[in-house]
Design an enzyme around this catalytic site. Structure first.
Site, PDB file in Angstrom:
ATOM      1  N   SER A 143      39.961  42.217  30.572  1.00 10.05           N
ATOM      2  CA  SER A 143      40.670  40.982  30.220  1.00 10.05           C
ATOM      3  C   SER A 143      40.876  40.917  28.703  1.00 10.05           C
ATOM      4  O   SER A 143      41.536  41.798  28.156  1.00 10.05           O
ATOM      5  CB  SER A 143      39.898  39.782  30.767  1.00 10.05           C
ATOM      6  OG  SER A 143      40.687  38.623  30.732  1.00 10.05           O
TER       7      SER A 143
ATOM      8  N   ASP B 233      44.256  38.246  41.224  1.00  7.50           N
ATOM      9  CA  ASP B 233      43.722  37.744  39.951  1.00  7.50           C
ATOM     10  C   ASP B 233      44.440  36.443  39.590  1.00  7.50           C
ATOM     11  O   ASP B 233      45.664  36.417  39.467  1.00  7.50           O
ATOM     12  CB  ASP B 233      43.971  38.825  38.893  1.00  7.50           C
ATOM     13  CG  ASP B 233      43.305  38.547  37.569  1.00  7.50           C
ATOM     14  OD1 ASP B 233      43.289  37.373  37.148  1.00  7.50           O
ATOM     15  OD2 ASP B 233      42.817  39.508  36.955  1.00  7.50           O
TER      16      ASP B 233
ATOM     17  N   HIS C 211      39.553  38.522  39.380  1.00  6.23           N
ATOM     18  CA  HIS C 211      39.327  38.810  37.950  1.00  6.23           C
ATOM     19  C   HIS C 211      37.843  39.032  37.633  1.00  6.23           C
ATOM     20  O   HIS C 211      37.484  39.192  36.473  1.00  6.23           O
ATOM     21  CB  HIS C 211      39.865  37.613  37.140  1.00  6.23           C
ATOM     22  CG  HIS C 211      40.133  37.911  35.689  1.00  6.23           C
ATOM     23  ND1 HIS C 211      41.107  38.791  35.284  1.00  6.23           N
ATOM     24  CD2 HIS C 211      39.548  37.455  34.532  1.00  6.23           C
ATOM     25  CE1 HIS C 211      41.121  38.859  33.952  1.00  6.23           C
ATOM     26  NE2 HIS C 211      40.180  38.068  33.476  1.00  6.23           N
TER      27      HIS C 211
END
Lengths: 281, 281
Positions: A150, A226, A259
């Site tokens: 991320s 996600d 995620h």
């Protein structure tokens, strides 16, 4: 430079350590973790740097990353730095939200007050921490790779692209590929670097590639479920930039994954195996 | 019986879920996690029960246990219950210490007020939760194994020994092998069961073996650098009881390992592989 050992635990035959030191880049104490697999006396090992995402410290991947089995099997050290300076004096987001300030350093060198005194994560990771590592661990600095998740995927891509001589390979889980083109990036880079977007390009993977930066190989895994995929992550921008520039990229959409570390841990061994091949080529 | 889904995440190709339900055994809501690996429609899978140690919830092993890769590879479900009832009404240790009360149910049915209204972890695990599991997940209840860590190792050994027809195999990481012979056990069983130690024997692995209980096979891993080894865990008592009784036991002292999940995760895949062999024999 003095290193303080916070903890060491034997795991998968190697030593999982957590360490801190007084950082001259960030003007704070900084904490990081290092896993050193079993090795011969005097042997030096290749390194994979793992950069974490928003809100994380070294601890998230150290606890949940499921990397140690592969690191031991392949003889690779994994280093997990923190995501920002921390401490009572360190300025945080005025609104105390989790996407700016503490836990959200975005791997940049801030130029805007009051953040510029502390938020020097770029210098910390590109200069200071490597020097500390080489003096303290059995590392072969000629064999380094970098990955992240991320915001840390953004860090891995941009640091990797700016230092292609240092890293054999670059990979990411669900990275922010273009801070110029997402709300997280807009907020963070405005706050740390200021409104002039020409200054952001060195911290934007897609812009770096457009501007000519290259790495030998890129691997990206992205979960299809996600929550941040469409608004923040936008892997299609990276795909397009790489195609236009002729940058090699393997982008894998992973059906049904989100995620979280449930996603990361699933593909962690894959990434370590991929890096190890390049590191040992 | 109604099951509430707290979360589900795709991981290692399967579904890691966290669930809660109103328990009739403990008179509280109870939370647990279940990992279901990928499988064919209509297929049922063998189960491994994992019981956690003092202070833990389902979350510790779910986050740090590194079991999902092996569960997926071998087609085994892993269930991780909580370690005690929880809630505002539930009586805790008067001193609020971590080795009694909340997070420290010791897998017994309490008989002493005020704990006897809630602390019925034995009935919960032996009767109530299996019934809920069979109605909610694709399980083959004819193929079950059990393992646990520390207090949960005690739980796995004693529940396994008392229910040898239910479990194909029993294993433990750093188990409390004899509550009759350690401070943790003294405190907990006095508090839950009362001072008459003849009532403790059904909750003491060594005493159960002395009294004739047997399981088909036992595997125990114990770290040599475990802080609790000498005062609380005493694997030599289990070794001696098994030798005297002719109970099969593989006890592995693991040099340099401590009591943490760094230790557990190192040998988790080993245990799952060992159980899977028995479950699929």
């Amino acid at each position: 430079m003095t290193l303080t050992t916070i903890s060491t635990n034997l795991s998968h035959g190697g030593v999982q350590g957590v360490y801190s030191h007084a950082s001259t880049s960030t003007n704070t104490d900084m904490t990081f973790s290092v896993f050193v697999p079993p090795h011969e006396d005097g042997e030096t090992l290749p390194i994979i740097w793992y950069l974490s995402g928003l809100t994380c410290t070294h601890a998230n991947v150290t606890d949940k990353g499921e990397f140690r089995e592969a690191c031991t099997r392949l003889g690779v050290i994994l280093i997990a730095p923190d995501t920002s300076p921390r401490g009572e004096n360190v300025p945080d987001d005025p609104d105390k939200s989790w996407d700016f300030g503490l836990g959200a350093g975005f791997y940049v060198d801030a130029t805007q007050a009051p953040f510029d005194k502390y938020y020097k994560m770029c210098t910390y990771l590109e200069k200071e921490l490597p020097e500390l590592i080489v003096s303290s661990f059995p590392v072969d600095m000629s064999r380094q790779s970098i990955m992240g998740h991320s915001m840390g995927g953004h860090g891995a891509l941009t640091i990797g692209l700016r230092n292609s001589d240092r890293f054999k390979s670059v990979s990411a889980f669900a990275p922010i590929v273009s801070p110029l083109n997402c709300p997280w990036g807009e907020k963070a880079l405005t706050g740390y670097i200021g409104p002039d977007k020409s200054n952001w390009r060195e911290y934007d993977a897609c812009a770096l590639i457009e501007d000519g930066a290259r790495v030998s190989d890129l691997l990206v895994d992205q979960g299809s479920k996600d929550n941040f995929l469409e608004e923040q992550l936008k892997p299609e921008l990276l795909k397009s930039a790489c195609e236009t520039a002729g940058q090699k990229l393997t982008l894998r959409m992973q059906e049904g994954y989100d995620h979280s570390y449930y996603f990361i841990s699933t593909f962690m061994a894959d990434h370590i195996e991929w890096h190890a091949k390049k590191l040992k080529a």
